[in-house]
Design a protein around this motif. Structure first.
Motif, PDB file in Angstrom:
ATOM      1  N   MET A   1      43.209  50.107  54.061  1.00  0.00           N
ATOM      2  CA  MET A   1      43.402  48.679  53.891  1.00  0.00           C
ATOM      3  C   MET A   1      43.987  48.424  52.505  1.00  0.00           C
ATOM      4  O   MET A   1      43.545  49.000  51.521  1.00  0.00           O
ATOM      5  CB  MET A   1      42.073  47.943  54.061  1.00  0.00           C
ATOM      6  CG  MET A   1      42.174  46.456  53.803  1.00  0.00           C
ATOM      7  SD  MET A   1      40.602  45.609  53.988  1.00  0.00           S
ATOM      8  CE  MET A   1      40.711  45.206  55.709  1.00  0.00           C
ATOM      9  N   SER A   2      44.992  47.578  52.454  1.00  0.00           N
ATOM     10  CA  SER A   2      45.611  47.290  51.157  1.00  0.00           C
ATOM     11  C   SER A   2      44.774  46.292  50.366  1.00  0.00           C
ATOM     12  O   SER A   2      44.023  45.508  50.932  1.00  0.00           O
ATOM     13  CB  SER A   2      47.021  46.751  51.368  1.00  0.00           C
ATOM     14  OG  SER A   2      46.962  45.518  52.047  1.00  0.00           O
ATOM     15  N   GLU A   3      44.971  46.352  49.067  1.00  0.00           N
ATOM     16  CA  GLU A   3      44.204  45.487  48.176  1.00  0.00           C
ATOM     17  C   GLU A   3      44.744  44.068  48.231  1.00  0.00           C
ATOM     18  O   GLU A   3      45.947  43.849  48.352  1.00  0.00           O
ATOM     19  CB  GLU A   3      44.311  46.034  46.748  1.00  0.00           C
ATOM     20  CG  GLU A   3      43.440  45.301  45.756  1.00  0.00           C
ATOM     21  CD  GLU A   3      43.461  45.982  44.405  1.00  0.00           C
ATOM     22  OE1 GLU A   3      42.458  46.625  44.080  1.00  0.00           O
ATOM     23  OE2 GLU A   3      44.485  45.887  43.706  1.00  0.00           O
ATOM     24  N   HIS A   4      43.848  43.106  48.157  1.00  0.00           N
ATOM     25  CA  HIS A   4      44.207  41.687  48.118  1.00  0.00           C
ATOM     26  C   HIS A   4      45.137  41.464  46.919  1.00  0.00           C
ATOM     27  O   HIS A   4      44.905  42.002  45.840  1.00  0.00           O
ATOM     28  CB  HIS A   4      42.917  40.876  47.968  1.00  0.00           C
ATOM     29  CG  HIS A   4      43.071  39.414  48.167  1.00  0.00           C
ATOM     30  ND1 HIS A   4      43.551  38.591  47.187  1.00  0.00           N
ATOM     31  CD2 HIS A   4      42.814  38.622  49.233  1.00  0.00           C
ATOM     32  CE1 HIS A   4      43.570  37.357  47.633  1.00  0.00           C
ATOM     33  NE2 HIS A   4      43.125  37.350  48.881  1.00  0.00           N
ATOM     34  N   ALA A   5      46.207  40.690  47.115  1.00  0.00           N
ATOM     35  CA  ALA A   5      47.206  40.478  46.069  1.00  0.00           C
ATOM     36  C   ALA A   5      46.600  39.896  44.797  1.00  0.00           C
ATOM     37  O   ALA A   5      46.944  40.315  43.681  1.00  0.00           O
ATOM     38  CB  ALA A   5      48.308  39.571  46.587  1.00  0.00           C
ATOM     39  N   ALA A   6      45.695  38.947  44.941  1.00  0.00           N
ATOM     40  CA  ALA A   6      45.088  38.327  43.766  1.00  0.00           C
ATOM     41  C   ALA A   6      44.216  39.319  42.996  1.00  0.00           C
ATOM     42  O   ALA A   6      44.135  39.262  41.769  1.00  0.00           O
ATOM     43  CB  ALA A   6      44.260  37.117  44.175  1.00  0.00           C
ATOM     44  N   VAL A   7      43.601  40.237  43.706  1.00  0.00           N
ATOM     45  CA  VAL A   7      42.741  41.219  43.041  1.00  0.00           C
ATOM     46  C   VAL A   7      43.562  42.117  42.126  1.00  0.00           C
ATOM     47  O   VAL A   7      43.178  42.398  40.991  1.00  0.00           O
ATOM     48  CB  VAL A   7      41.961  42.057  44.079  1.00  0.00           C
ATOM     49  CG1 VAL A   7      41.224  43.200  43.409  1.00  0.00           C
ATOM     50  CG2 VAL A   7      40.993  41.166  44.846  1.00  0.00           C
TER      51      VAL A   7
ATOM     52  N   PHE B   1      34.858  42.394  53.200  1.00  0.00           N
ATOM     53  CA  PHE B   1      33.987  42.348  54.363  1.00  0.00           C
ATOM     54  C   PHE B   1      34.546  41.328  55.334  1.00  0.00           C
ATOM     55  O   PHE B   1      34.717  40.164  54.973  1.00  0.00           O
ATOM     56  CB  PHE B   1      32.551  41.986  53.960  1.00  0.00           C
ATOM     57  CG  PHE B   1      31.583  42.000  55.104  1.00  0.00           C
ATOM     58  CD1 PHE B   1      31.213  43.189  55.704  1.00  0.00           C
ATOM     59  CD2 PHE B   1      31.069  40.816  55.601  1.00  0.00           C
ATOM     60  CE1 PHE B   1      30.320  43.214  56.765  1.00  0.00           C
ATOM     61  CE2 PHE B   1      30.172  40.821  56.658  1.00  0.00           C
ATOM     62  CZ  PHE B   1      29.796  42.025  57.247  1.00  0.00           C
ATOM     63  N   ARG B   2      34.859  41.792  56.536  1.00  0.00           N
ATOM     64  CA  ARG B   2      35.397  40.927  57.584  1.00  0.00           C
ATOM     65  C   ARG B   2      36.592  40.112  57.090  1.00  0.00           C
ATOM     66  O   ARG B   2      36.649  38.896  57.265  1.00  0.00           O
ATOM     67  CB  ARG B   2      34.313  40.028  58.150  1.00  0.00           C
ATOM     68  CG  ARG B   2      33.242  40.815  58.861  1.00  0.00           C
ATOM     69  CD  ARG B   2      32.252  39.930  59.530  1.00  0.00           C
ATOM     70  NE  ARG B   2      31.293  40.766  60.245  1.00  0.00           N
ATOM     71  CZ  ARG B   2      30.205  40.305  60.814  1.00  0.00           C
ATOM     72  NH1 ARG B   2      29.916  39.030  60.757  1.00  0.00           N
ATOM     73  NH2 ARG B   2      29.394  41.112  61.436  1.00  0.00           N
ATOM     74  N   GLU B   3      37.480  40.808  56.417  1.00  0.00           N
ATOM     75  CA  GLU B   3      38.733  40.227  55.911  1.00  0.00           C
ATOM     76  C   GLU B   3      38.509  39.165  54.846  1.00  0.00           C
ATOM     77  O   GLU B   3      39.372  38.316  54.624  1.00  0.00           O
ATOM     78  CB  GLU B   3      39.585  39.687  57.052  1.00  0.00           C
ATOM     79  CG  GLU B   3      39.970  40.763  58.055  1.00  0.00           C
ATOM     80  CD  GLU B   3      40.830  40.241  59.178  1.00  0.00           C
ATOM     81  OE1 GLU B   3      41.392  39.152  59.045  1.00  0.00           O
ATOM     82  OE2 GLU B   3      40.921  40.944  60.197  1.00  0.00           O
ATOM     83  N   GLU B   4      37.340  39.181  54.220  1.00  0.00           N
ATOM     84  CA  GLU B   4      37.087  38.292  53.091  1.00  0.00           C
ATOM     85  C   GLU B   4      36.941  39.148  51.835  1.00  0.00           C
ATOM     86  O   GLU B   4      36.277  40.184  51.860  1.00  0.00           O
ATOM     87  CB  GLU B   4      35.806  37.483  53.304  1.00  0.00           C
ATOM     88  CG  GLU B   4      35.913  36.490  54.432  1.00  0.00           C
ATOM     89  CD  GLU B   4      34.650  35.646  54.570  1.00  0.00           C
ATOM     90  OE1 GLU B   4      33.723  35.802  53.765  1.00  0.00           O
ATOM     91  OE2 GLU B   4      34.614  34.832  55.494  1.00  0.00           O
ATOM     92  N   THR B   5      37.558  38.689  50.773  1.00  0.00           N
ATOM     93  CA  THR B   5      37.557  39.438  49.525  1.00  0.00           C
ATOM     94  C   THR B   5      36.646  38.764  48.511  1.00  0.00           C
ATOM     95  O   THR B   5      36.723  37.559  48.303  1.00  0.00           O
ATOM     96  CB  THR B   5      38.987  39.521  48.958  1.00  0.00           C
ATOM     97  OG1 THR B   5      39.830  40.124  49.939  1.00  0.00           O
ATOM     98  CG2 THR B   5      39.013  40.334  47.675  1.00  0.00           C
TER      99      THR B   5
END
Length: 160
Positions: A1-7, A24-28
């Protein structure tokens, strides 16, 4: 899974302040140091477009250290992207800098968090009770708060 852009951008700008990232469940969820919360929130709003503070609340992890977490649920209206930011707060110093200067809606959220959890917000212009009566003792959402209220006998359950 790729890292969230904002992270990625947060880690780049505030590498020392990011304590952890969870998916978790597509929530960062990003956990950061409480000393940097205003700078991080300002960056998230002004540079990354998280222009809506949906909610701010406190969580009590009684028996753990740190005991409290303050949770900021953010939303970017243009991209429809959500991000959760958490800061750990020690029981011995339950104070956090206010983010009212970033999002005006933080005003009542921070008052509610103080009223119910006892987490104080530095530089808040009007930190007073919002849900409980002004003379209420204690903070009723803390896990060690007596269920029946202060000064009353504990509930004994059904007698029959």
């Amino acid at each position: 899974m790729s890292e969230h852009a904002a992270v990625g951008k947060l880690k780049e700008k505030f590498s020392a302040a990011v304590l952890g990232v969870a998916e978790f469940r597509e929530e960062t969820t990003v956990t950061v140091k409480k000393e940097d919360i205003v700078a991080i929130c300002t960056f998230l709003k002004e540079e990354l477009g998280y222009n809506f503070l949906c909610d701010l609340c406190g969580v009590d992890y009684l028996g753990e250290s740190p005991r409290f977490m303050v949770v900021y649920n953010l939303y970017n209206i243009a991209t429809k992207d959500r991000l959760r930011v958490k800061i750990p707060v020690e029981e011995s110093d339950p104070r956090v800098d206010s983010v009212i200067g970033v999002w005006g809606t933080a005003n009542w959220h921070e008052r509610e968090c103080w009223d119910l959890m006892g987490i104080s917000f530095n530089n808040h212009p009007d930190l007073r009770r919002i849900l409980m009566p002004a003379d209420w003792e204690g903070h009723p959402l803390r896990k060690d708060y007596p269920l029946q209220g202060p000064g009353r006998e504990p509930y004994q359950g059904r007698l029959s």
